[in-house]
Write an enzyme that holds these catalytic residues in place. Structure first.
Site, PDB file in Angstrom:
ATOM      1  N   HIS A  96       0.855  -1.194   0.000  1.00  0.00           N
ATOM      2  CA  HIS A  96       0.000   0.000   0.000  1.00  0.00           C
ATOM      3  C   HIS A  96       0.891   1.245   0.000  1.00  0.00           C
ATOM      4  O   HIS A  96       1.967   1.242   0.582  1.00  0.00           O
ATOM      5  CB  HIS A  96      -0.917  -0.005   1.231  1.00  0.00           C
ATOM      6  N   GLU A 168      -3.892   2.708  -7.093  1.00  0.00           N
ATOM      7  CA  GLU A 168      -4.281   3.802  -6.213  1.00  0.00           C
ATOM      8  C   GLU A 168      -3.372   5.004  -6.452  1.00  0.00           C
ATOM      9  O   GLU A 168      -2.263   5.057  -5.900  1.00  0.00           O
ATOM     10  CB  GLU A 168      -4.172   3.365  -4.749  1.00  0.00           C
TER      11      GLU A 168
HETATM   12  P1  PGA Z   1      -9.344   6.511   0.617  1.00  0.00           P
HETATM   13  O1  PGA Z   1      -8.184   5.419   0.820  1.00  0.00           O
HETATM   14  O2  PGA Z   1     -10.543   5.791   0.080  1.00  0.00           O
HETATM   15  O3  PGA Z   1      -9.586   7.090   1.973  1.00  0.00           O
HETATM   16  O4  PGA Z   1      -8.816   7.524  -0.356  1.00  0.00           O
HETATM   17  C1  PGA Z   1      -7.973   4.385  -0.105  1.00  0.00           C
HETATM   18  C2  PGA Z   1      -6.777   3.541   0.308  1.00  0.00           C
HETATM   19  O5  PGA Z   1      -5.798   4.093   0.815  1.00  0.00           O
HETATM   20  O6  PGA Z   1      -6.768   2.304   0.145  1.00  0.00           O
END
Ligand code: PGA
Length: 250
Positions: A96, A168
């Site tokens: 992540h 992401e």
């Molecule tokens: P968020 O986080 O939906 O709060 O932007 C997503 C993540 O970090 O997996």
């Protein structure tokens, strides 16, 4: 090729055991019988002994936000795959962006964790994504290709089947700025093409690629309508049962 979507909750460092239990108690009835998508919760390690038994027998899977690649050993503060599996955890987030940013995780470490997770039969969700500076410099696709290549080093097409990728964009995480469906789709296509180059067209067309970064009940439908978006990894909006169930039922 139809891919079953995965809608995943990344709770990060939120919730006490009592709060986690209250979430599950409220959430399960909201998604009873929902089989169109796979749904998974990723709580902190100390919540796993509460959340896993509470979800047992339901349609909700539970995984860890991180694992160590070693089987066991002197690694203070870490969680082993064996410990996760002994509790009944089935999934794991790997790499992540917060792990990369604050805990110095490199593509090499991500790769070691991916090998270890696959060997143990877990479903790994490998997270990748560019930071704002990289996007603004026009380097997004290079960054994504490097991250995919680094994460997948030594992974064979046969072993790759359980792997899920989460795209992401770091600039969209927790900022309220979602990538537009078009921006996200473009990145997902780049990622799928890179997977095809590394592992072949069959693996690429069956691999699920989730989008993460400020996914909310009001933007999830447009994101999920994109051809190459196969689910969502949700942070902030996954903390409340009503909002996460609305996302799962997009
Ligand atoms: P968020 O986080 O939906 O709060 O932007 C997503 C993540 O970090 O997996």
């Amino acid at each position: 090729m139809s891919r079953k979507a995965l809608i995943a909750a990344n709770w990060k460092m939120y919730k006490t055991p009592a709060e986690a239990l209250a979430f599950v108690d409220a959430f399960l009835p909201l998604v009873t019988g929902h089989t169109r998508d796979e749904i998974a919760l990723f709580p902190s390690p100390v919540l796993l002994p509460t959340v896993i038994p509470a979800c047992k027998g339901s349609n909700i899977a539970v995984g860890a936000q991180n694992i160590h690649f070693a089987e066991e050993g002197a690694y203070t503060g870490e969680t082993s795959i064996g410990q996760l599996k002994a509790l009944g955890g089935t999934h794991v987030l790997i790499g992540h962006s917060e792990r990369r940013q604050y805990f110095c995780e490199t593509d090499e470490i991500v790769n070691k964790k991916l090998h270890a997770a696959l060997k143990a039969g877990l479903i790994p969700v490998v997270c990748i994504g560019e930071v704002l500076q990289e996007r603004e410099a026009g380097k997004t696709s290079d960054v994504l290709k490097t991250q995919v290549t680094g994460a997948f080093a030594g992974i064979t097409p046969e072993a790759a089947e359980p792997i899920v990728i989460a795209y992401e964009p770091v600039w969209a995480i927790g900022t309220g700025k979602t990538a537009t469906p078009e921006i996200a789709e473009d990145a997902h296509r780049t990622i799928r093409a890179e997977v095809a180059k590394l592992l072949g067209a069959n693996v690429a067309s069956s691999m699920r690629i989730l989008y993460g970064g400020s996914v909310k009940p009001d933007n999830v439908t447009a994101l999920m309508a994109q051809e190459d978006i196969d689910g969502a990894l949700v942070g902030g909006a996954s903390l409340k049962p009503e909002s996460f169930s609305a996302i799962a039922k997009y």
